[in-house]
Design an enzyme around this catalytic site. Structure first.
Site, PDB file in Angstrom:
ATOM      1  N   CYS A 293       0.840  -1.186   0.000  1.00  0.00           N
ATOM      2  CA  CYS A 293       0.000   0.000   0.000  1.00  0.00           C
ATOM      3  C   CYS A 293       0.884   1.248   0.000  1.00  0.00           C
ATOM      4  O   CYS A 293       1.791   1.370   0.827  1.00  0.00           O
ATOM      5  CB  CYS A 293      -0.881  -0.029   1.252  1.00  0.00           C
ATOM      6  SG  CYS A 293      -1.717   1.500   1.627  1.00  0.00           S
ATOM      7  N   GLU A 294       0.616   2.156  -0.914  1.00  0.00           N
ATOM      8  CA  GLU A 294       1.421   3.368  -0.980  1.00  0.00           C
ATOM      9  C   GLU A 294       1.105   4.334   0.161  1.00  0.00           C
ATOM     10  O   GLU A 294       1.866   5.261   0.419  1.00  0.00           O
ATOM     11  CB  GLU A 294       1.252   4.069  -2.328  1.00  0.00           C
ATOM     12  CG  GLU A 294      -0.100   4.661  -2.577  1.00  0.00           C
ATOM     13  CD  GLU A 294      -0.217   5.297  -3.947  1.00  0.00           C
ATOM     14  OE1 GLU A 294      -1.057   6.192  -4.088  1.00  0.00           O
ATOM     15  OE2 GLU A 294       0.505   4.925  -4.881  1.00  0.00           O
ATOM     16  N   HIS A 295       0.000   4.134   0.848  1.00  0.00           N
ATOM     17  CA  HIS A 295      -0.373   5.031   1.944  1.00  0.00           C
ATOM     18  C   HIS A 295       0.303   4.677   3.264  1.00  0.00           C
ATOM     19  O   HIS A 295       0.648   5.554   4.042  1.00  0.00           O
ATOM     20  CB  HIS A 295      -1.889   5.025   2.149  1.00  0.00           C
ATOM     21  CG  HIS A 295      -2.638   5.473   0.944  1.00  0.00           C
ATOM     22  ND1 HIS A 295      -3.786   4.853   0.516  1.00  0.00           N
ATOM     23  CD2 HIS A 295      -2.397   6.472   0.061  1.00  0.00           C
ATOM     24  CE1 HIS A 295      -4.220   5.456  -0.568  1.00  0.00           C
ATOM     25  NE2 HIS A 295      -3.399   6.430  -0.869  1.00  0.00           N
ATOM     26  N   HIS A 296       0.468   3.364   3.534  1.00  0.00           N
ATOM     27  CA  HIS A 296       1.003   2.926   4.822  1.00  0.00           C
ATOM     28  C   HIS A 296       2.245   2.045   4.693  1.00  0.00           C
ATOM     29  O   HIS A 296       2.813   1.649   5.702  1.00  0.00           O
ATOM     30  CB  HIS A 296      -0.075   2.146   5.603  1.00  0.00           C
ATOM     31  CG  HIS A 296      -1.320   2.933   5.810  1.00  0.00           C
ATOM     32  ND1 HIS A 296      -2.448   2.756   5.025  1.00  0.00           N
ATOM     33  CD2 HIS A 296      -1.616   3.922   6.689  1.00  0.00           C
ATOM     34  CE1 HIS A 296      -3.386   3.602   5.426  1.00  0.00           C
ATOM     35  NE2 HIS A 296      -2.911   4.316   6.436  1.00  0.00           N
TER      36      HIS A 296
ATOM     37  N   GLN B 147      -4.805  -0.582  -4.825  1.00  0.00           N
ATOM     38  CA  GLN B 147      -5.414  -1.665  -5.595  1.00  0.00           C
ATOM     39  C   GLN B 147      -6.125  -1.115  -6.827  1.00  0.00           C
ATOM     40  O   GLN B 147      -6.084  -1.717  -7.903  1.00  0.00           O
ATOM     41  CB  GLN B 147      -6.385  -2.459  -4.720  1.00  0.00           C
ATOM     42  CG  GLN B 147      -7.008  -3.641  -5.431  1.00  0.00           C
ATOM     43  CD  GLN B 147      -7.834  -4.498  -4.507  1.00  0.00           C
ATOM     44  OE1 GLN B 147      -7.556  -4.606  -3.314  1.00  0.00           O
ATOM     45  NE2 GLN B 147      -8.864  -5.125  -5.047  1.00  0.00           N
TER      46      GLN B 147
ATOM     47  N   HIS C 270      -6.140  -6.136   2.684  1.00  0.00           N
ATOM     48  CA  HIS C 270      -5.184  -5.069   2.973  1.00  0.00           C
ATOM     49  C   HIS C 270      -4.801  -5.086   4.443  1.00  0.00           C
ATOM     50  O   HIS C 270      -5.654  -4.941   5.320  1.00  0.00           O
ATOM     51  CB  HIS C 270      -5.794  -3.712   2.594  1.00  0.00           C
ATOM     52  CG  HIS C 270      -6.015  -3.580   1.133  1.00  0.00           C
ATOM     53  ND1 HIS C 270      -5.239  -2.769   0.343  1.00  0.00           N
ATOM     54  CD2 HIS C 270      -6.906  -4.183   0.300  1.00  0.00           C
ATOM     55  CE1 HIS C 270      -5.647  -2.866  -0.911  1.00  0.00           C
ATOM     56  NE2 HIS C 270      -6.657  -3.718  -0.957  1.00  0.00           N
TER      57      HIS C 270
ATOM     58  N   CYS D  55      -3.301  -2.878   6.034  1.00  0.00           N
ATOM     59  CA  CYS D  55      -3.523  -1.587   6.681  1.00  0.00           C
ATOM     60  C   CYS D  55      -4.896  -1.553   7.357  1.00  0.00           C
ATOM     61  O   CYS D  55      -5.105  -0.770   8.283  1.00  0.00           O
ATOM     62  CB  CYS D  55      -3.365  -0.436   5.691  1.00  0.00           C
ATOM     63  SG  CYS D  55      -4.435  -0.506   4.248  1.00  0.00           S
TER      64      CYS D  55
END
Length: 176
Positions: A61-64, A102, A130, A132
């Site tokens: 995940c690019e966020h976490h 995704q 996910h 996250c």
């Protein structure tokens, strides 16, 4: 509170670098290159669905920067070219080995297959869990996120979309 000189931590920085190089090796690869080969075959009259179901997916995940993992189901309707099936998996692996969402990954797989194969249509369905959401925040394990992308005939013909979805669901555990 850890002693960075203790035996278990001495090689950790090197191991982390090696792990990240492996996790994100997709930045050093061109996914389209997997489909640009002289070894591709002329379809020789074959004009129905070519589908891979259950391609294992691991990405971050690019966020976490925590993993998400699941399955990719993809199909194309050849116009003139067929490509080795493992090359389709290589496209997915290359794109997944980058920081992703995704939704973006679903779109990217579709775009690369469209550009590389010039088929009559592409269908992509990704189902993933996910971490996250499982390890932090709402802490919900087992929740599957589904994303889809349809182009060409799969976008314009409901019966082709239905066929793809039905084949995506059929598997070895469903008693058929």
């Amino acid at each position: 509170g850890h002693d960075p000189g203790r035996e278990g931590l001495q090689e950790t920085p090197r191991r982390v670098v090696e792990a990240y190089e492996e996790y994100f090796k997709g930045y050093n690869e061109d996914p389209l290159a997997w489909l640009e080969d002289d070894d591709t075959e002329i379809a020789r009259g074959y004009d129905d669905l070519v589908m891979l179901r259950g391609v294992h997916l691991q990405s971050f995940c690019e966020h976490h920067m925590v993993p998400f993992e699941g399955r990719v189901h993809l199909a194309y309707l050849p116009a003139r070219r067929l490509v080795g099936l493992s090359r389709l998996i290589r496209v997915v692996e290359t794109l997944a080995r980058r920081l992703q969402t995704q939704e973006a990954l679903t779109e990217q797989v579709s775009v690369v297959l469209e550009q590389g194969l010039r088929p009559r249509g592409v269908a992509v369905l990704i189902e993933a869990e996910h971490q996250c959401m499982a390890l932090r925040g709402v802490r919900q394990r087992g929740v599957q996120t589904l994303t889809t992308k349809f182009t060409g005939v799969f976008e314009s013909d409901q019966s082709m979309r239905d066929k793809f979805i039905a084949l995506s669901r059929y598997g070895p555990d469903d008693g058929r």
